[in-house]
Design a protein around this motif. Structure first.
Motif, PDB file in Angstrom:
ATOM      1  N   VAL A 224       0.882  -1.411  -0.057  1.00  0.00           N
ATOM      2  CA  VAL A 224       0.087  -0.002   0.047  1.00  0.00           C
ATOM      3  C   VAL A 224       1.014   1.265  -0.015  1.00  0.00           C
ATOM      4  O   VAL A 224       2.016   1.192   0.573  1.00  0.00           O
ATOM      5  N   HIS A 225       0.553   2.246  -0.665  1.00  0.00           N
ATOM      6  CA  HIS A 225       1.444   3.443  -0.904  1.00  0.00           C
ATOM      7  C   HIS A 225       1.682   3.858   0.545  1.00  0.00           C
ATOM      8  O   HIS A 225       0.646   4.195   1.230  1.00  0.00           O
ATOM      9  N   ALA A 226       2.711   4.406   0.905  1.00  0.00           N
ATOM     10  CA  ALA A 226       3.149   4.499   2.176  1.00  0.00           C
ATOM     11  C   ALA A 226       2.468   5.808   2.622  1.00  0.00           C
ATOM     12  O   ALA A 226       2.270   6.333   3.908  1.00  0.00           O
ATOM     13  N   THR A 227       2.139   6.801   1.831  1.00  0.00           N
ATOM     14  CA  THR A 227       1.561   8.124   2.142  1.00  0.00           C
ATOM     15  C   THR A 227       0.078   7.653   2.970  1.00  0.00           C
ATOM     16  O   THR A 227      -0.348   8.718   3.774  1.00  0.00           O
ATOM     17  N   VAL A 228      -0.548   6.667   2.681  1.00  0.00           N
ATOM     18  CA  VAL A 228      -1.722   5.924   3.592  1.00  0.00           C
ATOM     19  C   VAL A 228      -1.429   6.364   5.008  1.00  0.00           C
ATOM     20  O   VAL A 228      -2.253   6.568   5.586  1.00  0.00           O
ATOM     21  N   ALA A 229      -0.250   5.589   5.451  1.00  0.00           N
ATOM     22  CA  ALA A 229       0.201   5.834   6.820  1.00  0.00           C
ATOM     23  C   ALA A 229       0.056   7.024   7.499  1.00  0.00           C
ATOM     24  O   ALA A 229      -0.178   7.019   8.702  1.00  0.00           O
ATOM     25  N   GLY A 230       0.392   7.914   6.626  1.00  0.00           N
ATOM     26  CA  GLY A 230       0.419   9.435   7.294  1.00  0.00           C
ATOM     27  C   GLY A 230      -1.009   9.601   7.558  1.00  0.00           C
ATOM     28  O   GLY A 230      -1.123  10.352   8.646  1.00  0.00           O
ATOM     29  N   VAL A 231      -1.860   9.556   6.647  1.00  0.00           N
ATOM     30  CA  VAL A 231      -3.361   9.851   6.945  1.00  0.00           C
ATOM     31  C   VAL A 231      -3.858   8.837   8.112  1.00  0.00           C
ATOM     32  O   VAL A 231      -4.659   9.463   9.021  1.00  0.00           O
ATOM     33  N   LEU A 232      -3.529   7.485   8.266  1.00  0.00           N
ATOM     34  CA  LEU A 232      -3.789   6.691   9.269  1.00  0.00           C
ATOM     35  C   LEU A 232      -3.419   7.238  10.809  1.00  0.00           C
ATOM     36  O   LEU A 232      -3.926   7.356  11.805  1.00  0.00           O
ATOM     37  N   LEU A 233      -2.371   7.620  10.794  1.00  0.00           N
ATOM     38  CA  LEU A 233      -1.647   8.341  11.800  1.00  0.00           C
ATOM     39  C   LEU A 233      -2.301   9.499  12.462  1.00  0.00           C
ATOM     40  O   LEU A 233      -2.686   9.716  13.594  1.00  0.00           O
ATOM     41  N   ALA A 234      -2.781  10.362  11.374  1.00  0.00           N
ATOM     42  CA  ALA A 234      -3.504  11.669  11.609  1.00  0.00           C
ATOM     43  C   ALA A 234      -4.780  11.546  12.180  1.00  0.00           C
ATOM     44  O   ALA A 234      -5.349  12.155  13.076  1.00  0.00           O
ATOM     45  N   PHE A 235      -5.557  10.471  11.634  1.00  0.00           N
ATOM     46  CA  PHE A 235      -6.840  10.088  12.015  1.00  0.00           C
ATOM     47  C   PHE A 235      -6.905   9.532  13.465  1.00  0.00           C
ATOM     48  O   PHE A 235      -8.070   9.569  14.196  1.00  0.00           O
ATOM     49  N   ALA A 236      -5.539   9.019  14.045  1.00  0.00           N
ATOM     50  CA  ALA A 236      -5.660   8.430  15.373  1.00  0.00           C
ATOM     51  C   ALA A 236      -5.657   9.708  16.482  1.00  0.00           C
ATOM     52  O   ALA A 236      -5.786   9.506  17.481  1.00  0.00           O
ATOM     53  N   VAL A 237      -5.295  10.781  15.658  1.00  0.00           N
ATOM     54  CA  VAL A 237      -5.042  11.735  17.017  1.00  0.00           C
ATOM     55  C   VAL A 237      -6.272  12.691  17.185  1.00  0.00           C
ATOM     56  O   VAL A 237      -6.953  13.131  16.314  1.00  0.00           O
TER      57      VAL A 237
END
Length: 418
Positions: free
Chosen positions: A230-243
């Motif tokens: 999965v494109h790694a930029t998706v990790a940035g969004v998942l981490l942001a949604f956890a905040v």
């Protein structure tokens, strides 16, 4: 000696620089300068291509990437983290919280992604359709920067409309990347990524701000998502949604999401996006003939038409249909010419469009060059056209503000003569 020279002066100076970098105008300027520098560097020798294609990193961890790959997979994750924080704030405490108020820009975003895709497909029938999503994305940083430069008197609702539209646009683009541009999925790595992501979530939900704990967890999450395919930029969004957005005590102060956004936006604006743009926008053109040849290719024409025509028609038409046939209402301070200008501005599809182009056609080939030319030309045309329309609207609102200032008591007689 060092502390006397730098201690008390460097921190305020660094704070001022960070505050400047949080301004959307400067972020857009840096992005534009990086893109221009990339085009020049790509056409004056082989050094640019050699640097972009130099690979480094541990192969065993699936992180042996080129410099350009580190920029698009690594640094751009920071941009998506900041965008994700802003998106969540909009959902929890912003305009997307009110369904009626959010309806128009949300539908506008959907229309602004569907029509450009159709336009690209029409231009590329019988050709490769893998790049259908390239003209569907709006660049938040660039679009807001253009609006910030010319919006001294434009209604604040116009920026809210564009921001909501662009944020929803980015969310859909992230889903498109995850679903359509993931070539192979390694489920084991993706499941493993849930462990550091869960630990990160627990800590931020408890309002932990210690970077020495959170950054390693975020880094491991990013690496595992990247290894999963999965494109790694998706990790940035998942981490942001956890905040969390709201304060734990229910107060009105700055929540953790806004705090992180405030801290990371300068890094995104000054480093992540410009560096990505530098390594993504470097198109090598074989002189004027090479440029004109590229401008006849279906991929190039499909992207240009999709960004300029498709975005304008899709955003404006979707907004008008939603306003006409439902109870959703346009902000009372806005007029339809304002919406038309913003619809054109939606055609500035720089950062995410270039990213999708790389995922669709790869890097360093003829199709990649055509994608870059199409994105650059389409974005510039859209920005210039939107600037013309919105500058005229800004002038009109400025005149209205001047008249209201002259007749502050509203009796129809200029205060100068009373």
């Amino acid at each position: 000696m060092v502390s006397r020279l730098f201690g008390r002066r460097s921190w305020p100076e660094a704070s001022r620089i960070a505050e400047i970098l949080r301004q959307e105008t400067l972020g857009g300027v840096l992005l534009l300068v990086a893109a221009a520098a990339a085009i020049i560097a790509a056409n004056v020798g082989d050094s640019y291509a050699n640097l972009r294609d130099t690979a480094f990193g541990p192969e065993s961890l699936h992180l042996h990437l080129t410099v350009g790959g580190w920029a698009s997979d690594g640094l751009l994750a920071i941009f998506f983290f900041v965008a994700g924080l802003e998106l969540k704030r909009e959902f929890v405490a912003g305009d997307l919280r009110d369904p009626q108020r959010a309806a128009l820009p949300v539908v506008a975003a959907l229309g602004g992604m569907a029509v450009p895709a159709v336009v690209f497909v029409l231009f590329n029938l019988g050709e490769s359709l893998r790049g259908w999503a390239i003209p569907t994305a709006t660049d938040i940083a660039f679009a807001l920067a253009v609006l910030a430069v010319i919006s001294s008197h434009l209604p604040s609702g116009l920026r809210t409309f564009l921001l909501t539209l662009a944020v929803v646009d980015d969310l859909i683009a992230i889903i498109i990347i995850a679903v359509f541009y993931t070539s192979s999925l390694h489920l084991g790595y993706l499941l493993l990524a849930l462990l550091p992501l869960a630990a990160f979530t627990v800590l931020v939900q408890r309002r932990v701000r210690s970077w020495w704990i959170l950054l390693p967890l975020a880094g491991v999450t990013w690496a595992l998502v990247h290894a999963s395919g999965v494109h790694a930029t998706v990790a940035g969004v998942l981490l942001a949604f956890a905040v969390p957005v709201l304060r734990s005590d229910g107060g009105d102060g700055v929540g953790l999401a806004e705090h992180f956004e405030h801290q990371f936006r300068p890094l995104s604006a000054a480093v992540a996006v410009p560096v990505f743009a530098f390594f993504a926008a470097g198109v090598h053109v074989e002189g004027w003939q090479g440029f004109t040849d590229a401008m006849t290719e279906p991929i190039t024409l499909g992207i240009i038409a999709g960004l300029f025509i498709g975005k304008t028609v899709g955003i404006f038409l979707a907004t008008w249909l939603m306003s006409t046939f439902t109870g959703a209402q346009l902000d009372e301070d806005l007029g339809w010419p304002d919406v038309f200008g913003v619809a054109m501005l939606g055609g500035v599809g720089f950062t995410v469009s270039l990213l999708i182009g790389e995922l669709a056609y790869g890097v360093g080939n003829v199709a990649d060059e055509h994608v870059k030319i199409g994105v650059l030309v389409g974005s510039v045309i859209s920005a210039l056209a939107a600037a013309i329309v919105l500058t005229a609207r800004n002038r009109r609102y400025r005149d209205i503000d001047a008249r209201e200032h002259i007749d502050a008591d509203g009796d129809g007689v200029p205060d100068l003569f009373q």
